[in-house]
Design an enzyme around this catalytic site. Structure first.
Site, PDB file in Angstrom:
ATOM      1  N   TYR A 178       0.848  -1.191   0.000  1.00 25.52           N
ATOM      2  CA  TYR A 178       0.000   0.000   0.000  1.00 25.52           C
ATOM      3  C   TYR A 178       0.878   1.234   0.000  1.00 25.52           C
ATOM      4  O   TYR A 178       1.833   1.327   0.778  1.00 25.52           O
ATOM      5  CB  TYR A 178      -0.887  -0.009   1.248  1.00 25.52           C
ATOM      6  CG  TYR A 178      -1.814   1.189   1.374  1.00 25.52           C
ATOM      7  CD1 TYR A 178      -2.828   1.406   0.444  1.00 25.52           C
ATOM      8  CD2 TYR A 178      -1.688   2.094   2.427  1.00 25.52           C
ATOM      9  CE1 TYR A 178      -3.677   2.501   0.562  1.00 25.52           C
ATOM     10  CE2 TYR A 178      -2.541   3.182   2.554  1.00 25.52           C
ATOM     11  CZ  TYR A 178      -3.540   3.386   1.620  1.00 25.52           C
ATOM     12  OH  TYR A 178      -4.380   4.455   1.731  1.00 25.52           O
ATOM     13  N   ASP A 233       9.208   2.807   0.293  1.00 23.97           N
ATOM     14  CA  ASP A 233       8.129   3.475   1.009  1.00 23.97           C
ATOM     15  C   ASP A 233       8.278   3.066   2.472  1.00 23.97           C
ATOM     16  O   ASP A 233       7.857   1.981   2.877  1.00 23.97           O
ATOM     17  CB  ASP A 233       6.778   3.048   0.437  1.00 23.97           C
ATOM     18  CG  ASP A 233       5.619   3.676   1.204  1.00 23.97           C
ATOM     19  OD1 ASP A 233       5.865   4.340   2.235  1.00 23.97           O
ATOM     20  OD2 ASP A 233       4.460   3.485   0.775  1.00 23.97           O
ATOM     21  N   LYS A 282       3.754   8.645   9.328  1.00 26.57           N
ATOM     22  CA  LYS A 282       3.484   8.008  10.622  1.00 26.57           C
ATOM     23  C   LYS A 282       4.434   8.476  11.741  1.00 26.57           C
ATOM     24  O   LYS A 282       4.209   9.534  12.298  1.00 26.57           O
ATOM     25  CB  LYS A 282       3.442   6.488  10.439  1.00 26.57           C
ATOM     26  CG  LYS A 282       2.286   6.125   9.482  1.00 26.57           C
ATOM     27  CD  LYS A 282       1.944   4.668   9.366  1.00 26.57           C
ATOM     28  CE  LYS A 282       0.631   4.505   8.618  1.00 26.57           C
ATOM     29  NZ  LYS A 282       0.692   3.798   7.348  1.00 26.57           N
TER      30      LYS A 282
HETATM   31  C1  LIG Z   1       0.088   4.328   5.996  1.00 27.22           C
HETATM   32  C2  LIG Z   1       0.883   4.146   4.761  1.00 27.22           C
HETATM   33  C3  LIG Z   1       0.777   5.039   3.677  1.00 27.22           C
HETATM   34  C4  LIG Z   1      -0.232   6.159   3.648  1.00 27.22           C
HETATM   35  O1  LIG Z   1      -0.014   7.099   4.634  1.00 27.22           O
HETATM   36  P1  LIG Z   1      -1.244   8.069   5.098  1.00 27.22           P
HETATM   37  O2  LIG Z   1      -0.594   8.993   6.068  1.00 27.22           O
HETATM   38  O3  LIG Z   1      -2.272   7.176   5.683  1.00 27.22           O
HETATM   39  O4  LIG Z   1      -1.711   8.751   3.874  1.00 27.22           O
HETATM   40  C5  LIG Z   1       1.621   4.854   2.611  1.00 27.22           C
HETATM   41  N1  LIG Z   1       2.522   3.858   2.592  1.00 27.22           N
HETATM   42  C6  LIG Z   1       2.634   2.974   3.601  1.00 27.22           C
HETATM   43  C7  LIG Z   1       3.672   1.903   3.540  1.00 27.22           C
HETATM   44  C8  LIG Z   1       1.817   3.082   4.720  1.00 27.22           C
HETATM   45  O5  LIG Z   1       1.916   2.183   5.701  1.00 27.22           O
END
Ligand SMILES: *Cc1c(COP(=O)(O)O)cnc(C)c1O
Length: 432
Positions: free
Chosen positions: A149, A244, A272
């Protein structure tokens, strides 16, 4: 034992009202209990390793607001720093000194990052990094992995975790096929599939983006050699490698997965943890690539609230706390205690379960495993997971309401918390 006082009357009332006001009653779909059934718990307050709901049930929390709360919820030093900053205002729309401080901390910590741009979420960071990959290479196609994701940007909504797994087609209505036609998806941990995509699309692939440890299809670590292999393949093809690390950054080690595994990507996204509970995302990497970003270069990306002093302060304080000696050793110790304990209990009670952890990130699958990819993860007994989730909830343990989410611990979790969690787990597993 199920807490004798466990009741959810107020949660039910508030959530019933919420469903008339907001789609599904929530501001983000993962918060609804769709995949485990029942109604979500409405929170009232959070502190340390604990959360309290509006009916005053207390839980040991393994979601940690989906990652940011790695020092524990509402850490007194973070709150104190926020109050001090708050008195000077919340957003300037002009440069502030706090940005320099957090930027320097991120650059010092994360091997690939020589320059950084702050945004307001992980989604924003990933959308911007994709634009940058394309701007820098002059190529349009990008490779992602099934089950990874990268936020809800149109071009990433292909095989994005537990969404609909239809090959090459968008996972969501509203996303034009023309947008996702440049998104190629490969199975995680499959280097041969990546090589084949490069062979089929010569000089057209801008780069490869991945979660260096998957957390959005459950917890799936990279096989030995996978990250190194991607580094080599991208380099050989004039393409960029992007980690990511929105979830793994500052969580599985201070320098993220790239420090842990010793593989340095060209670009990195963060989120995060670096916001310490306020909305922050970031992308950064090699200086020559980052200098393409406006106003230094032509690739446009902007944000009204980006780099605001309040959000920067929460990030700075959180990283300061994490950077103290012993933090990651402690996180690793208690998380290992939790996961080893859960696996032992599953074995004793006759359930086929596999799982693992790295530092403060963990996962448990209701399948014998091993799980190397989203295909493997999908073999889980999700009905059993739902009953497990409910049983733990009723015993005061708050787990992510989906088999396909990682779990998180924090510096505030004590051995006593882990023991209480394992006691609850023993009862629940025996009853499944
Ligand atoms: C949570 C997450 C996102 C998206 O971040 P948001 O702050 O919710 O938009 C993108 N990449 C990874 C790996 C994530 O865990």
């Amino acid at each position: 034992m199920v807490t004798s006082t466990f009741k959810t009357t107020k949660s039910e009332e508030i959530f019933a009202a919420a469903q008339k006001l907001m789609p599904g009653g929530v501001s983000s779909p993962v918060r609804a209990f769709k995949s485990v059934g029942g109604q979500p718990i409405v929170f009232d307050r959070v502190q340390g390793a604990y959360v309290w709901d509006v009916d005053d049930n207390q839980y040991i929390d393994y979601v940690g607001t989906w990652g940011p709360a790695i020092c524990g919820h509402s850490h007194p030093e973070v709150i104190a720093a926020l109050k001090e900053t708050l008195d000077k205002g919340t957003s300037f729309g002009a440069p502030c000194y706090h940005e320099n401080v957090l930027a320097e901390m991120v650059i010092d910590a994360v091997p690939s990052i020589e320059m950084v741009r702050f945004v307001n979420s992980g989604t924003e960071a990933c959308m911007a990094v994709l634009r940058l990959m394309r701007a820098f290479t002059g190529r349009d196609k990008v490779i992602k992995f099934q089950g990874c994701y990268h936020g809800h940007g149109d071009m990433f909504l292909v095989q994005a975790g537990s969404g609909v797994a239809t090959l090459g087609l968008p996972d969501s209505p509203g996303v034009p096929k023309s947008v996702t036609s440049n998104t190629l998806a490969a199975p995680y941990n499959d280097l041969e599939a990546v090589k084949a995509l490069f062979a089929d699309n010569p000089d057209q692939i801008a780069g490869v983006i991945l979660e260096p440890v998957v957390g959005n299809a459950g917890f799936i670590p990279p096989d030995a050699g996978f990250l190194e292999g991607l580094r080599e393949i991208t380099k050989d093809n004039g393409a960029l490698l992007v980690f990511d690390e929105v979830m793994t950054g500052f969580r599985i080690s201070y320098g993220g997965a790239q420090e842990k595994f010793g593989v340095t990507p060209d670009l990195t996204t963060l989120g995060k943890v670096i916001g310490g509970g306020l909305p922050v995302g970031a992308y950064g990497g090699r200086r020559d690539i980052m200098e393409m970003v406006a106003p230094s270069g032509p690739m446009y990306q902007a944000g009204t609230l980006s780099g605001n002093p309040l959000a920067m302060t929460a990030g700075i304080k959180t990283l300061e706390l994490l950077n103290k000696p012993g933090s990651y050793e402690y996180l690793d110790k208690i998380t290992k205690m939790l996961v080893d304990g859960l696996l032992d209990i599953a074995k004793e009670t006759g359930h086929e379960v596999c799982g693992g952890q790295i530092s403060a990130m963990f996962g448990l699958f209701f399948t014998p495993g091993p799980v190397h990819s989203y295909e493997d993860a999908k073999k889980c007994d999700t009905n059993k997971f739902s009953r497990w989730h409910r049983g733990m909830l009723e015993r005061g343990v708050y787990l992510a309401p989906s088999q396909f989410e990682a779990g998180f611990t924090s510096l505030a979790h004590t051995e006593e918390d882990i023991k209480r969690t394992l006691d609850a787990a023993r009862e629940v597993m025996a009853s499944l």
